[in-house]
Motif scaffolding. Structure first.
Motif, PDB file in Angstrom:
ATOM      1  N   GLU A 354       0.721  -1.268  -0.086  1.00  0.00           N
ATOM      2  CA  GLU A 354      -0.116   0.080   0.048  1.00  0.00           C
ATOM      3  C   GLU A 354       0.785   1.225   0.083  1.00  0.00           C
ATOM      4  O   GLU A 354       0.526   2.030  -0.592  1.00  0.00           O
ATOM      5  CB  GLU A 354      -1.026  -0.131   1.366  1.00  0.00           C
ATOM      6  CG  GLU A 354      -1.999  -1.028   1.043  1.00  0.00           C
ATOM      7  CD  GLU A 354      -3.055  -0.995   2.377  1.00  0.00           C
ATOM      8  OE1 GLU A 354      -4.107  -1.282   2.273  1.00  0.00           O
ATOM      9  OE2 GLU A 354      -2.335  -0.836   3.500  1.00  0.00           O
ATOM     10  N   VAL A 355       1.766   1.362   0.729  1.00  0.00           N
ATOM     11  CA  VAL A 355       2.893   2.216   0.608  1.00  0.00           C
ATOM     12  C   VAL A 355       3.241   2.682  -0.700  1.00  0.00           C
ATOM     13  O   VAL A 355       3.364   3.939  -1.268  1.00  0.00           O
ATOM     14  CB  VAL A 355       4.215   2.109   1.708  1.00  0.00           C
ATOM     15  CG1 VAL A 355       5.309   3.230   1.415  1.00  0.00           C
ATOM     16  CG2 VAL A 355       3.688   2.012   3.129  1.00  0.00           C
ATOM     17  N   ALA A 356       3.758   1.675  -1.484  1.00  0.00           N
ATOM     18  CA  ALA A 356       4.257   1.685  -2.714  1.00  0.00           C
ATOM     19  C   ALA A 356       3.305   2.502  -3.826  1.00  0.00           C
ATOM     20  O   ALA A 356       3.376   3.149  -4.481  1.00  0.00           O
ATOM     21  CB  ALA A 356       4.567   0.443  -3.471  1.00  0.00           C
ATOM     22  N   GLU A 357       1.707   1.913  -3.419  1.00  0.00           N
ATOM     23  CA  GLU A 357       0.536   2.586  -4.217  1.00  0.00           C
ATOM     24  C   GLU A 357       0.542   3.996  -3.930  1.00  0.00           C
ATOM     25  O   GLU A 357       0.136   4.780  -4.839  1.00  0.00           O
ATOM     26  CB  GLU A 357      -0.600   1.772  -3.997  1.00  0.00           C
ATOM     27  CG  GLU A 357      -1.470   1.896  -5.074  1.00  0.00           C
ATOM     28  CD  GLU A 357      -1.374   1.614  -6.539  1.00  0.00           C
ATOM     29  OE1 GLU A 357      -1.603   2.762  -7.240  1.00  0.00           O
ATOM     30  OE2 GLU A 357      -0.689   0.606  -6.508  1.00  0.00           O
ATOM     31  N   VAL A 358       0.531   4.299  -2.631  1.00  0.00           N
ATOM     32  CA  VAL A 358       0.399   5.747  -2.206  1.00  0.00           C
ATOM     33  C   VAL A 358       1.188   6.670  -2.871  1.00  0.00           C
ATOM     34  O   VAL A 358       1.150   7.768  -3.250  1.00  0.00           O
ATOM     35  CB  VAL A 358       0.347   5.682  -0.767  1.00  0.00           C
ATOM     36  CG1 VAL A 358       0.307   7.420  -0.391  1.00  0.00           C
ATOM     37  CG2 VAL A 358      -0.889   5.081   0.036  1.00  0.00           C
ATOM     38  N   MET A 359       2.606   5.948  -2.801  1.00  0.00           N
ATOM     39  CA  MET A 359       3.909   6.883  -3.224  1.00  0.00           C
ATOM     40  C   MET A 359       3.697   7.192  -4.936  1.00  0.00           C
ATOM     41  O   MET A 359       3.795   8.187  -5.322  1.00  0.00           O
ATOM     42  CB  MET A 359       4.908   6.414  -2.985  1.00  0.00           C
ATOM     43  CG  MET A 359       5.497   6.158  -1.423  1.00  0.00           C
ATOM     44  SD  MET A 359       5.119   7.759  -0.574  1.00  0.00           S
ATOM     45  CE  MET A 359       6.670   8.688  -1.155  1.00  0.00           C
TER      46      MET A 359
END
Length: 412
Positions: A354-359
């Protein structure tokens, strides 16, 4: 602090982000923020903006705090925050105020505990390489000796995020290349100011290390952090190019400028035992990038989660936590620094996937995960003030001392 769900700047709508996360997590969405919730980013200083927003995620709502840093602005620079020694810790706010930073976040994972090695001091030193103001502070520990969550496939402790002398941010890998030359032989250098040395190697410790004990460097193995400490060790102190003392066990205490302490384990110890007081020894070292040919002004460790706009394969999509991350946009001309809130209502956080998608939704082409959990901290000044304030709620209830961070500096 008042928490509000707001839309992203530069045309990045909350609906776009939430839809992407819903697809990723398979979770029901809370919906887009109402038009009245739109909030403009707050200007911290020239070229530095701060915003915050909610993120519905797989295990509950997370709350993000984000700094956007314009590296094209000649008044802005980014550098390493650290407490003056590799083997030391301080809070992000203390390091920021001591150096005049207007904002910052915590940095690399670190040697936080030594429960597996009773009687051995945890050094507080970070896992990966570190460069401050163009000066190499340390190299990376072996893969099996790192602290933090499992690394994604294809990444290593040598991975860094940094800013070159060209003022462009980039992700890279930094490998130690060095040697110890004696009258009889030339040995490869296995470590530089590291809390863990490769089995059978010789490592160098300089004044940058600090005063912490060097015993931890001879504990564990390349594949098992909890393995016992080596019983075959040797330490040699070199001052002004000559051996001045030796000991069977690594020591502690400050290392004077112009002095290098060589620590050997197993085969490395056997080589160091050949040296006698007064013999000449030359130690050389440098960090070699795997991608860029541009020297780094600043770099620190962690691990990549997004490259060229694509999440790395194998990212953890099950374990949610409070996270810190850095993203690179506009060809390295802008840096995004994200820290999640650790308040109880948001503590479920995000998975690494999810962090990768948010960034990516924030516009990052590349993104890098930093230490999270109780370490996650974002600080920034209020305009007109001379000290930073902690903008998120650290999950431990107070700031955790950490070995380093990313500092944002500006000039009028």
């Amino acid at each position: 602090m008042t928490h509000r769900q707001v839309r992203f700047v530069a045309g990045r709508s909350a609906l776009t982000l939430l839809t992407a996360l819903g697809t990723l997590a398979g979770a029901a969405l809370l919906g887009a923020a109402p038009a009245g919730a739109v909030q403009e980013p707050a200007r911290i200083a020239a070229g530095v903006e701060y915003e915050q927003f909610d993120i519905p995620a797989a295990k509950g709502t997370a709350h993000a705090h984000v700094l956007t840093v314009d590296l094209l602005d000649p008044r802005v620079r980014v550098d390493l925050l650290y407490p003056g020694a590799v083997a030391a810790r301080a809070t992000v706010s203390t390091m920021a105020d001591a150096t005049g930073a207007v904002a910052g976040v915590n940095g690399d994972f670190f040697n936080i505990t030594e429960t597996q090695h009773p009687g051995v001091q945890a050094t507080g030193a970070s896992v990966g390489p570190a460069i401050a103001k163009g000066h190499v502070l340390k190299a990376a520990v072996p893969h099996g000796q790192r602290f933090g969550p499992a690394l994604p496939p294809g990444t290593s402790t040598r991975d860094v995020i940094g800013v070159g002398v060209d003022r462009r941010a980039r992700m890279d890998g930094l490998s130690l290349v060095g040697s110890v030359r004696t009258p009889e032989e030339r040995l490869p250098l296995g470590g530089l100011n590291q809390y863990a040395l490769p089995v059978g190697s010789v490592g160098a410790f300089t004044a940058d290390w600090g005063s912490a004990s060097r015993v931890r460097a001879t504990c564990g193995t390349d594949t098992e952090r909890a393995a016992p400490c080596s019983t075959d060790t040797y330490e040699v102190t070199v001052r002004d190019g000559r051996v001045v003392s030796a000991a069977d066990r690594p020591g502690s205490g400050p290392i004077a400028a112009g002095t290098t302490v060589l620590v050997g384990r197993e085969a490395g110890a056997q080589h160091l035992r050949k040296l006698s007081t007064g013999e000449t020894v030359t130690v050389r070292h440098r960090l070699v990038p795997s991608v860029s040919k541009i020297p780094y002004r600043f770099a620190l460790g962690g691990y990549p989660v997004l490259r060229d706009g694509r999440p790395l394969p194998g990212l953890d999509d099950t374990t949610s936590a409070v996270r810190t991350a850095a993203g690179i946009t506009d060809g390295g001309r802008r840096l995004l620094l994200l820290a999640l809130d650790g308040a109880p209502e948001y503590r479920t956080g995000l998975t690494i996937a999810e962090v990768a998608e948010v960034m990516r939704e924030l516009g990052a082409a590349h993104a890098f995960s930093l230490d999270g959990g109780g370490s996650t901290t974002l600080v920034a000044r209020e305009p007109g003030t001379s000290a930073v304030a902690v903008r998120n709620h650290p999950s431990g209830g107070a700031e955790r001392p950490v070995p380093n961070g990313i500092g944002v500096f500006t000039t009028p």
